[in-house]
Design a protein around this motif. Structure first.
Motif, PDB file in Angstrom:
ATOM      1  N   SER A 218      48.451  48.027  53.522  1.00  0.00           N
ATOM      2  CA  SER A 218      49.791  48.518  53.891  1.00  0.00           C
ATOM      3  C   SER A 218      50.531  49.158  52.725  1.00  0.00           C
ATOM      4  O   SER A 218      51.658  49.623  52.886  1.00  0.00           O
ATOM      5  N   LYS A 219      49.892  49.151  51.545  1.00  0.00           N
ATOM      6  CA  LYS A 219      50.490  49.727  50.315  1.00  0.00           C
ATOM      7  C   LYS A 219      51.736  48.963  49.861  1.00  0.00           C
ATOM      8  O   LYS A 219      52.581  49.473  49.154  1.00  0.00           O
ATOM      9  N   GLU A 220      51.833  47.703  50.252  1.00  0.00           N
ATOM     10  CA  GLU A 220      52.950  46.858  49.825  1.00  0.00           C
ATOM     11  C   GLU A 220      52.672  46.330  48.420  1.00  0.00           C
ATOM     12  O   GLU A 220      51.530  45.993  48.095  1.00  0.00           O
ATOM     13  N   LYS A 221      53.710  46.242  47.592  1.00  0.00           N
ATOM     14  CA  LYS A 221      53.506  45.803  46.210  1.00  0.00           C
ATOM     15  C   LYS A 221      54.368  44.586  45.873  1.00  0.00           C
ATOM     16  O   LYS A 221      55.509  44.477  46.332  1.00  0.00           O
ATOM     17  N   LEU A 222      53.803  43.692  45.074  1.00  0.00           N
ATOM     18  CA  LEU A 222      54.555  42.543  44.576  1.00  0.00           C
ATOM     19  C   LEU A 222      55.478  43.023  43.459  1.00  0.00           C
ATOM     20  O   LEU A 222      55.120  43.908  42.674  1.00  0.00           O
ATOM     21  N   LYS A 223      56.651  42.416  43.370  1.00  0.00           N
ATOM     22  CA  LYS A 223      57.665  42.930  42.439  1.00  0.00           C
ATOM     23  C   LYS A 223      57.562  42.345  41.027  1.00  0.00           C
ATOM     24  O   LYS A 223      57.904  42.990  40.047  1.00  0.00           O
ATOM     25  N   VAL A 224      57.124  41.094  40.915  1.00  0.00           N
ATOM     26  CA  VAL A 224      57.094  40.425  39.602  1.00  0.00           C
ATOM     27  C   VAL A 224      55.649  40.253  39.150  1.00  0.00           C
ATOM     28  O   VAL A 224      54.796  39.800  39.903  1.00  0.00           O
ATOM     29  N   SER A 225      55.383  40.602  37.886  1.00  0.00           N
ATOM     30  CA  SER A 225      54.031  40.471  37.338  1.00  0.00           C
ATOM     31  C   SER A 225      53.856  39.135  36.611  1.00  0.00           C
ATOM     32  O   SER A 225      54.706  38.722  35.828  1.00  0.00           O
ATOM     33  N   MET A 226      52.730  38.472  36.894  1.00  0.00           N
ATOM     34  CA  MET A 226      52.378  37.223  36.222  1.00  0.00           C
ATOM     35  C   MET A 226      51.214  37.448  35.261  1.00  0.00           C
ATOM     36  O   MET A 226      50.700  36.492  34.673  1.00  0.00           O
ATOM     37  N   ASN A 227      50.805  38.698  35.101  1.00  0.00           N
ATOM     38  CA  ASN A 227      49.581  39.014  34.361  1.00  0.00           C
ATOM     39  C   ASN A 227      49.588  38.518  32.915  1.00  0.00           C
ATOM     40  O   ASN A 227      48.643  37.853  32.467  1.00  0.00           O
ATOM     41  N   ASP A 228      50.627  38.848  32.177  1.00  0.00           N
ATOM     42  CA  ASP A 228      50.670  38.476  30.748  1.00  0.00           C
ATOM     43  C   ASP A 228      50.629  36.964  30.570  1.00  0.00           C
ATOM     44  O   ASP A 228      49.890  36.441  29.724  1.00  0.00           O
ATOM     45  N   TYR A 229      51.419  36.267  31.380  1.00  0.00           N
ATOM     46  CA  TYR A 229      51.475  34.803  31.279  1.00  0.00           C
ATOM     47  C   TYR A 229      50.116  34.186  31.606  1.00  0.00           C
ATOM     48  O   TYR A 229      49.601  33.338  30.865  1.00  0.00           O
ATOM     49  N   MET A 230      49.500  34.614  32.742  1.00  0.00           N
ATOM     50  CA  MET A 230      48.238  34.026  33.186  1.00  0.00           C
ATOM     51  C   MET A 230      47.086  34.370  32.236  1.00  0.00           C
ATOM     52  O   MET A 230      46.198  33.542  31.995  1.00  0.00           O
ATOM     53  N   GLU A 258      47.599  46.206  40.220  1.00  0.00           N
ATOM     54  CA  GLU A 258      47.204  45.397  39.066  1.00  0.00           C
ATOM     55  C   GLU A 258      47.943  44.062  39.018  1.00  0.00           C
ATOM     56  O   GLU A 258      47.421  43.056  38.521  1.00  0.00           O
ATOM     57  N   VAL A 259      49.143  44.029  39.567  1.00  0.00           N
ATOM     58  CA  VAL A 259      49.956  42.810  39.590  1.00  0.00           C
ATOM     59  C   VAL A 259      49.257  41.694  40.371  1.00  0.00           C
ATOM     60  O   VAL A 259      49.476  40.501  40.108  1.00  0.00           O
ATOM     61  N   GLU A 260      48.391  42.063  41.329  1.00  0.00           N
ATOM     62  CA  GLU A 260      47.701  41.078  42.167  1.00  0.00           C
ATOM     63  C   GLU A 260      46.813  40.151  41.336  1.00  0.00           C
ATOM     64  O   GLU A 260      46.576  39.009  41.722  1.00  0.00           O
ATOM     65  N   ILE A 261      46.324  40.634  40.188  1.00  0.00           N
ATOM     66  CA  ILE A 261      45.392  39.848  39.366  1.00  0.00           C
ATOM     67  C   ILE A 261      46.008  38.523  38.945  1.00  0.00           C
ATOM     68  O   ILE A 261      45.400  37.459  39.067  1.00  0.00           O
ATOM     69  N   GLY A 262      47.239  38.581  38.452  1.00  0.00           N
ATOM     70  CA  GLY A 262      47.905  37.377  37.964  1.00  0.00           C
ATOM     71  C   GLY A 262      48.118  36.339  39.047  1.00  0.00           C
ATOM     72  O   GLY A 262      47.909  35.137  38.823  1.00  0.00           O
ATOM     73  N   TYR A 263      48.538  36.770  40.217  1.00  0.00           N
ATOM     74  CA  TYR A 263      48.782  35.840  41.327  1.00  0.00           C
ATOM     75  C   TYR A 263      47.482  35.229  41.846  1.00  0.00           C
ATOM     76  O   TYR A 263      47.428  34.041  42.175  1.00  0.00           O
ATOM     77  N   LEU A 264      46.431  36.059  41.900  1.00  0.00           N
ATOM     78  CA  LEU A 264      45.132  35.529  42.308  1.00  0.00           C
ATOM     79  C   LEU A 264      44.639  34.526  41.274  1.00  0.00           C
ATOM     80  O   LEU A 264      44.092  33.470  41.625  1.00  0.00           O
TER      81      LEU A 264
END
Length: 280
Positions: A218-230, A258-264
């Motif tokens: 759906s091309k929906e994007k998460l707003k907050v990135s957790m990548n650096d922390y994770m 790319e933001v999906e990586i941190g949440y996964l």
């Protein structure tokens, strides 16, 4: 009002609707018992009408119906009735590909052929309610044909049920189930332990992957990135998540944000932590 063009059996016929002069499949108990071609039929409460102008993944409905037995059309209709009771309003155009699948399933069972579906367990958990509805085919097939259907065939029918309640093709639902299976397999390889499919961490991870794929579509994007922390806090989980995202993109021909990586990675860490605790 419908004029009978072709009687399929006592419970179904192909009729031409007076208002638009187009062909429809009409299914209802005893609806054309004793009736003949060209006679007119009134639709009763509980009768179901399906347009033959529908285009499905497997071709046009008016062409598909030629090779599907009336009984298999009735069975698919009954499953959709059960789906409607469970989920409310559904897209009934899935009747034709579902009936087509049931038709071939009956032939496979009679020929003692068995299909294998490595995703059956994932489908059963990922689409739990849909699988429960699809399971009603067991009793229906026994009553109509005295045949026993296996869980793999039920799994495929569950995907058709899912397609009727979500704006998602059967092939797409299969891709989501495959993405979940690949994700779980990679985490199991990373931890060296088999993940309990009944665990809460498994279900959370499974649902996260499901909605992650849905967001990509759906091309929906998460707003907050957790990548650096994770990446700093849990590098192993982050590396696994990055690898999984890359494989999902390649296999499903999708682009994940790319933001999906941190949440996964966060869900993977929960699973890994849970598994390590359980195996101590």
């Amino acid at each position: 009002m419908y004029r009978i063009k072709k009687v399929l059996n006592h419970n179904s016929f192909i009729g031409i609707k007076k208002e638009d002069n187009k062909e429809y499949l009409v299914i209802g108990k005893g609806i054309v018992f004793g009736k003949k071609v060209s006679e007119k039929v009134e639709i009763r409460e509980g009768d179901m009408v399906y347009s033959l102008q529908k285009l499905t993944d497997r071709g046009e409905a008016k062409d598909m119906i030629k090779s599907i037995s009336p009984v298999c059309l009735e069975l698919a209709n009954e499953i959709l009735n059960n789906a409607e009771k469970e989920f409310g309003k559904i897209d009934r155009s899935i009747l034709f590909p579902m009936a087509d699948h049931i038709e071939f399933a009956v032939k496979r069972i009679r020929n003692h052929e068995q299909i294998s579906n490595p995703l059956t367990e994932d489908i059963r958990i990922l689409f739990y309610k849909e699988y429960h509805v699809a399971k009603s085919i067991e009793q229906l097939l026994m009553e109509k044909f005295q045949l026993q259907i296996d869980e793999h065939e039920i799994g495929y029918i569950a995907l058709h049920v899912h397609s009727a309640i979500e704006d998602e093709k059967v092939s797409q639902a299969m891709q989501v189930a495959r993405a979940v299976r690949e994700c779980i397999s990679l985490v199991e390889k990373q931890t060296g332990h088999k993940i309990d499919v009944m665990s809460m961490s498994y279900n959370r991870l499974m649902n996260h992957v499901r909605y992650m794929v849905a967001r990509a579509i759906s091309k929906e994007k998460l707003k907050v990135s957790m990548n650096d922390y994770m990446e700093i806090k849990f590098p192993e989980a982050f590396h696994t998540a990055k690898k999984i995202c890359a494989e999902i993109e390649q296999n499903l021909k999708l682009t994940l944000d790319e933001v999906e990586i941190g949440y996964l990675a966060m869900h993977i860490e929960r699973v890994m932590d849970s598994e390590l605790k359980d195996n101590k």
